[in-house]
Scaffold this active site. Structure first.
Site, PDB file in Angstrom:
ATOM      1  N   LYS A 217      51.943 -70.592 -49.778  1.00  0.00           N
ATOM      2  CA  LYS A 217      51.016 -71.117 -48.775  1.00  0.00           C
ATOM      3  C   LYS A 217      51.709 -72.113 -47.854  1.00  0.00           C
ATOM      4  O   LYS A 217      51.561 -72.064 -46.627  1.00  0.00           O
ATOM      5  CB  LYS A 217      49.832 -71.781 -49.476  1.00  0.00           C
ATOM      6  CG  LYS A 217      48.884 -72.527 -48.548  1.00  0.00           C
ATOM      7  CD  LYS A 217      48.204 -71.619 -47.543  1.00  0.00           C
ATOM      8  CE  LYS A 217      47.154 -72.390 -46.766  1.00  0.00           C
ATOM      9  NZ  LYS A 217      46.470 -71.552 -45.771  1.00  0.00           N
ATOM     10  N   CYS A 271      45.826 -77.160 -41.584  1.00  0.00           N
ATOM     11  CA  CYS A 271      46.905 -76.426 -42.267  1.00  0.00           C
ATOM     12  C   CYS A 271      48.262 -76.659 -41.630  1.00  0.00           C
ATOM     13  O   CYS A 271      49.122 -77.326 -42.192  1.00  0.00           O
ATOM     14  CB  CYS A 271      46.577 -74.940 -42.293  1.00  0.00           C
ATOM     15  SG  CYS A 271      45.200 -74.509 -43.378  1.00  0.00           S
TER      16      CYS A 271
END
Length: 422
Positions: A217, A271
């Site tokens: 991720k 993010c």
């Protein structure tokens, strides 16, 4: 997919990821409880409404709440599966803060029973899933933890990590269609989590270790950040040389092996603007490229502030100037880590009521900007009253403004939205 009302899920956190995830799971017929610390969020969801902007989410939530498959709560409910989807910010020193994750794990630990599965979805530093396991082990010594069980002994619960990888504006589609990387503390944990995601995910589900999934991720977002940094640095060079960066990129991308991304006023969102710092914090000596990309992208925001300030100062005294957009990307209401928000706030703090802000996804200005006297307006009023504009977000409504309505205005376009602007 057959409905399974005997299957229960608790989702910790009802934000931009947690609420859509809870609603998608509830649509399968499972009994889902969403837990949040904000009473207004719980009340809103239990009335069948939503507190965030996302395509088709309002209808889905209304339906699953009406059928009794989704309810929101301030307290944790017992369940078969627990999904932790809470924020993971970083400190002023760019160190990851997993306080919310550990708080959620503490709450979950109180109601765990043998056979349950705990899945962390929050973007986290490598090793966080193991920290969740260790905390639960400390709080629940009566349960055998995965990775701590003796040979031949089966763990009482499963713990895994499975990050989301969705695009705002397409979350409900991508929660189902995108591939998922599922990392277990043990292979058995990964298999149990895989069985859960197979209930609602059509994309491929690939199993691995928790640490590999956590780093995957972070790698995805750091990759994007580095590539955006190249585009943003290129835009600075183009400014210095007096060249149209948008034309340069368009022409360069005609090369069959070149695909330069679009520059902007920086990088935002929870993010890409945050996660690369987790890798830097984990291994500072071996991440100079990732660190530099973060610094380039943050520096681009400072560059835009400087250029916009100069543009405002060049206008007649008292002349209003419009800032178009506050969100971190087009057509959403998410302002987290938004460079547009930072630019607008810097201008509002300097010029106060002269700054007119157009943000179609906001009904009020953020408190820090409102306190300056800046004005929230609409695009039509801004076009009528403002002779200068700073384009910060490429919302569709801004893209639709024809040249005739913009002709003669001074424009700082950080998104390449109006290439025909004279």
């Amino acid at each position: 997919m057959p409905l399974d009302t005997e299957f229960s899920v608790t989702v910790m956190g009802l934000g931009y990821i947690g609420l859509p995830t809870a609603a998608v799971i509830a649509r399968t017929g499972a009994m889902v409880t969403g837990v949040d610390v904000t009473p207004a969020v719980v009340e809103t969801i239990n009335s069948g409404r939503v507190h965030i902007e996302e395509v088709d989410l309002d209808g889905l939530v209304s339906g699953v709440v009406a059928r009794g498959n989704l309810k929101a709560s301030l307290t944790v409910a017992a369940a078969d599966v627990f999904v932790i989807a809470v924020p993971t910010p970083f400190t002023d020193a760019h160190q990851p803060d997993i306080t919310f994750v550990l708080d959620a794990a503490r709450a979950v630990a109180r109601v765990l029973k043998t056979g349950d599965t705990v899945i962390l979805e929050s973007t986290s530093p490598v090793g966080t899933t193991e920290k969740v396991r260790d905390l639960i082990a400390e709080l629940r010594p009566d349960l055998t933890m995965p990775g701590r069980n003796r040979p031949g002994e089966q763990a009482d619960i499963a713990i895994a990590y499975c990050p989301e990888r969705v695009l705002p504006g397409r979350i409900l589609v991508e929660l189902i269609d995108n591939d998922r990387v599922i990392g277990g503390i043990t292979p058995r944990c990964a298999r149990k989590a895989l069985a859960f995601y197979r209930r609602f995910v059509r994309g491929a589900c690939v199993t691995t270790t928790a640490r590999a999934a956590e780093m995957t991720k972070l790698t995805e977002n750091a990759f994007r950040d580095v590539n955006i940094a190249f585009a943003n640095e290129l835009s600075l060079v183009a400014d210095t040389l007096g060249v149209d960066v948008w034309e340069v990129i368009r022409l360069a991308n005609r090369h069959p092996r070149v695909n330069i991304l679009s520059p902007g006023p920086g990088v935002g969102g929870h993010c890409i603007a945050v996660d690369p710092w987790f890798l830097v914090a984990a291994d500072p000596a071996n991440t100079p490229l990732i660190r530099t990309a973060r610094e380039v992208n943050d520096g681009k925001t400072d560059h835009v502030i400087a250029r916009a300030t100069a543009m405002v100062e060049a206008q007649p005294p008292g002349q209003p100037v419009a800032c178009l957009g506050l969100a971190f990307k087009a057509n959403i209401d998410d302002f987290r880590e938004s460079p547009a928000l930072k630019v607008a706030q810097a201008l509002a703090e300097r010029f106060g009521p002269r700054i007119h802000i157009v943000e179609p996804y906001a009904t009020t200005l953020p408190p820090a900007i409102a306190a300056t006297g800046a004005v929230l307006t609409d695009i039509d009023t801004a076009l009528e009253t403002c002779a200068a504009m700073v384009v910060l977000v490429d919302h569709d409504i801004f893209r639709s403004v024809p040249l005739d309505e913009r002709r003669g205005k001074t424009v700082l376009d950080t998104r390449g939205l109006w290439p025909d602007q004279a």
